[in-house]
Design a protein around this motif. Sequence first.
Motif, PDB file in Angstrom:
ATOM      1  N   GLU A  51      10.732  58.022  70.810  1.00 30.60           N
ATOM      2  CA  GLU A  51      10.111  56.367  71.753  1.00 30.60           C
ATOM      3  C   GLU A  51      10.540  55.672  71.255  1.00 30.60           C
ATOM      4  O   GLU A  51      10.613  54.454  72.178  1.00 30.60           O
ATOM      5  CB  GLU A  51       8.717  56.911  72.145  1.00 30.60           C
ATOM      6  CG  GLU A  51       8.718  58.126  73.739  1.00 30.60           C
ATOM      7  CD  GLU A  51       7.177  58.894  73.586  1.00 30.60           C
ATOM      8  OE1 GLU A  51       6.483  58.714  74.790  1.00 30.60           O
ATOM      9  OE2 GLU A  51       6.261  58.703  72.470  1.00 30.60           O
ATOM     10  N   VAL A  52       9.713  55.188  70.018  1.00 33.59           N
ATOM     11  CA  VAL A  52      10.276  53.806  69.192  1.00 33.59           C
ATOM     12  C   VAL A  52      11.319  53.771  68.949  1.00 33.59           C
ATOM     13  O   VAL A  52      11.845  52.010  69.786  1.00 33.59           O
ATOM     14  CB  VAL A  52       9.463  53.619  68.302  1.00 33.59           C
ATOM     15  CG1 VAL A  52       9.429  52.700  67.424  1.00 33.59           C
ATOM     16  CG2 VAL A  52       7.851  53.717  68.816  1.00 33.59           C
ATOM     17  N   GLY A  53      11.600  54.299  68.577  1.00 34.42           N
ATOM     18  CA  GLY A  53      13.646  53.767  69.018  1.00 34.42           C
ATOM     19  C   GLY A  53      14.527  53.650  70.372  1.00 34.42           C
ATOM     20  O   GLY A  53      15.139  53.259  70.687  1.00 34.42           O
ATOM     21  N   ALA A 237      23.564  49.342  60.912  1.00 33.68           N
ATOM     22  CA  ALA A 237      23.071  49.786  60.183  1.00 33.68           C
ATOM     23  C   ALA A 237      21.159  49.782  59.736  1.00 33.68           C
ATOM     24  O   ALA A 237      20.906  49.929  59.639  1.00 33.68           O
ATOM     25  CB  ALA A 237      23.594  49.477  58.556  1.00 33.68           C
ATOM     26  N   PHE A 238      21.437  48.292  60.563  1.00 34.23           N
ATOM     27  CA  PHE A 238      19.726  48.109  60.394  1.00 34.23           C
ATOM     28  C   PHE A 238      19.018  48.416  61.412  1.00 34.23           C
ATOM     29  O   PHE A 238      18.058  48.921  60.613  1.00 34.23           O
ATOM     30  CB  PHE A 238      20.518  46.002  61.520  1.00 34.23           C
ATOM     31  CG  PHE A 238      20.671  45.070  59.925  1.00 34.23           C
ATOM     32  CD1 PHE A 238      19.588  45.187  58.698  1.00 34.23           C
ATOM     33  CD2 PHE A 238      21.415  44.613  59.957  1.00 34.23           C
ATOM     34  CE1 PHE A 238      19.467  43.983  58.212  1.00 34.23           C
ATOM     35  CE2 PHE A 238      21.489  43.765  58.964  1.00 34.23           C
ATOM     36  CZ  PHE A 238      20.441  43.026  58.196  1.00 34.23           C
ATOM     37  N   PRO A 239      19.263  48.585  62.777  1.00 31.93           N
ATOM     38  CA  PRO A 239      18.171  49.749  63.263  1.00 31.93           C
ATOM     39  C   PRO A 239      17.861  50.682  62.466  1.00 31.93           C
ATOM     40  O   PRO A 239      16.916  50.943  62.675  1.00 31.93           O
ATOM     41  CB  PRO A 239      18.945  50.136  64.871  1.00 31.93           C
ATOM     42  CG  PRO A 239      20.081  49.120  64.587  1.00 31.93           C
ATOM     43  CD  PRO A 239      20.563  48.493  63.525  1.00 31.93           C
ATOM     44  N   LEU A 244      12.401  52.656  62.274  1.00 34.84           N
ATOM     45  CA  LEU A 244      11.200  53.348  62.503  1.00 34.84           C
ATOM     46  C   LEU A 244       9.739  53.000  61.162  1.00 34.84           C
ATOM     47  O   LEU A 244       9.325  53.273  61.137  1.00 34.84           O
ATOM     48  CB  LEU A 244      12.142  54.548  61.872  1.00 34.84           C
ATOM     49  CG  LEU A 244      13.371  55.272  63.240  1.00 34.84           C
ATOM     50  CD1 LEU A 244      13.447  56.940  62.550  1.00 34.84           C
ATOM     51  CD2 LEU A 244      12.641  55.337  64.365  1.00 34.84           C
ATOM     52  N   LEU A 245      10.239  51.857  60.806  1.00 39.94           N
ATOM     53  CA  LEU A 245       9.057  50.800  60.233  1.00 39.94           C
ATOM     54  C   LEU A 245       8.142  51.337  60.960  1.00 39.94           C
ATOM     55  O   LEU A 245       7.143  51.824  59.450  1.00 39.94           O
ATOM     56  CB  LEU A 245       9.769  49.411  59.671  1.00 39.94           C
ATOM     57  CG  LEU A 245      11.399  49.162  58.791  1.00 39.94           C
ATOM     58  CD1 LEU A 245      11.290  48.298  59.350  1.00 39.94           C
ATOM     59  CD2 LEU A 245      10.864  49.982  57.476  1.00 39.94           C
ATOM     60  N   PRO A 246       7.813  51.339  61.598  1.00 35.81           N
ATOM     61  CA  PRO A 246       6.065  50.598  62.499  1.00 35.81           C
ATOM     62  C   PRO A 246       5.757  52.466  62.098  1.00 35.81           C
ATOM     63  O   PRO A 246       4.431  52.927  61.875  1.00 35.81           O
ATOM     64  CB  PRO A 246       6.296  51.062  63.595  1.00 35.81           C
ATOM     65  CG  PRO A 246       7.175  50.250  63.881  1.00 35.81           C
ATOM     66  CD  PRO A 246       8.876  50.746  63.253  1.00 35.81           C
ATOM     67  N   LEU A 370      20.510  56.376  67.663  1.00 39.90           N
ATOM     68  CA  LEU A 370      21.016  56.759  66.313  1.00 39.90           C
ATOM     69  C   LEU A 370      19.560  57.162  65.267  1.00 39.90           C
ATOM     70  O   LEU A 370      19.133  58.708  64.852  1.00 39.90           O
ATOM     71  CB  LEU A 370      22.042  56.482  65.365  1.00 39.90           C
ATOM     72  CG  LEU A 370      22.640  57.496  64.708  1.00 39.90           C
ATOM     73  CD1 LEU A 370      23.042  59.113  65.387  1.00 39.90           C
ATOM     74  CD2 LEU A 370      23.749  56.637  63.570  1.00 39.90           C
ATOM     75  N   ALA A 371      18.946  56.017  65.872  1.00 37.99           N
ATOM     76  CA  ALA A 371      17.668  56.085  63.999  1.00 37.99           C
ATOM     77  C   ALA A 371      16.806  56.954  65.318  1.00 37.99           C
ATOM     78  O   ALA A 371      16.026  58.289  64.771  1.00 37.99           O
ATOM     79  CB  ALA A 371      16.964  54.771  64.280  1.00 37.99           C
TER      80      ALA A 371
END
Length: 407
Positions: A51-53, A237-239, A244-246, A370-371
């Motif tokens: 959901e965050v992605g 690449a950045f996402p 998913l850092l949180p 993709l993340a």
Amino acid sequence: MSTPAMDEPLLSVRGFRNLFLAGAVSQLGSQISYVALPLLAVTALGAGAGEVGLLAALGTLTVLLLGLPAGAWVDRVRRRPVMIATDLLRAGALLSIPVAWWGGWLSMGQLYLVAVLVGAGTLLFDVASYSIVPALVGRERLTAANTLLVGTGAGMDVAGRSAAGVLVQVAGAPVAILLDALSYLWSAAWLRGVAEPRTTAREPDPMGRRIAEGVRFLFGNPILVTALLQGTMANLAFPLCSVLLPVVIVRQLGQPEWVLGAYLAVGGLGVLAGSSSAHAIGRRLGTGRAAWLTSLVTTPAAIVVPFLSAGGPWVWASAVAWFVLTFRTGLNNVLLVSLRQRVTPDAMLGRMTATMRLLLTGALGAGGLLAAAVGELWGTGPALALGAAVMALSWLPYVRSPLRHEP
């Protein structure tokens, strides 16, 4: 409207000054929401990695639908009203979040809708903004103007992301998002003082023909193609490294929200350092050579980012690598954007910017999806590793490109 003299300070030019002041505060608010929105989804609505992605991807994937028509349209209309209208649109969309929160009916569906509206507004605003800068300052001062705009924006990134974690912890995510909405109202007020450059009347052309002209122009210019390819790889690449850092920092490692804000602020410092030094580095090495050598030197740092999942001191080692990667981003945001504006005729600026934005932002959206997919299927570690691998190879488009020799 005449362009300012070369020796006239840029901030004494009324139109550019108002554009600068409008963007500075709204950028601060945007970075607060950048942290607050996914935190609200994770902490209040129990959102997972998928959901965050998806939330991160929706705002950027909107560009896939609107990108090309946006450029063709902006090239035919006055740009200041477009920027004011999109500021008001984004303010209204964001205001709905604290209202729904306090009313008790906030849902992920609403957050997804807000992400789409804010993404659409940002697309139109940025296309109009990039198209109006050359007329405000003159093409010979684009690098200096973009250094000021991007450098200040990066400073707001640092301030916004640093404050966001603490602000969310103290006042709550809905209050933080409310401040972002107010920042867009500030921006709209200042943009009223930006004088609209005079444009030559053009015969109306079919939308499809105008879009095709913009696409052909971009892909027919090897300098623009190189900038597009390396930007697409970096944006993919950045996402993978950040969406998913949180989940990683707050949920898996059990760190407080301020650690997430601090990690993201380190990236803002990298963009600030890169953008602030871009003008000097570009003058010394040449625009293309500076972009090429910086990419070659900095992208190997991506290998360190996935070790974030190990926790402990690796969190801060990963943050240092993040600084190095975002330094390159800040430098490119000045040098390559200025180069794109310099090689593009005024009548094509909107379409070039929108086509470039479509593909670059589409890569961001694809990276977010993709993340989400990799995070759900195999976990956050493989998602970070995949992002690091793509980033480490993102210097390849410069090989044998004429962009390397651009002054």
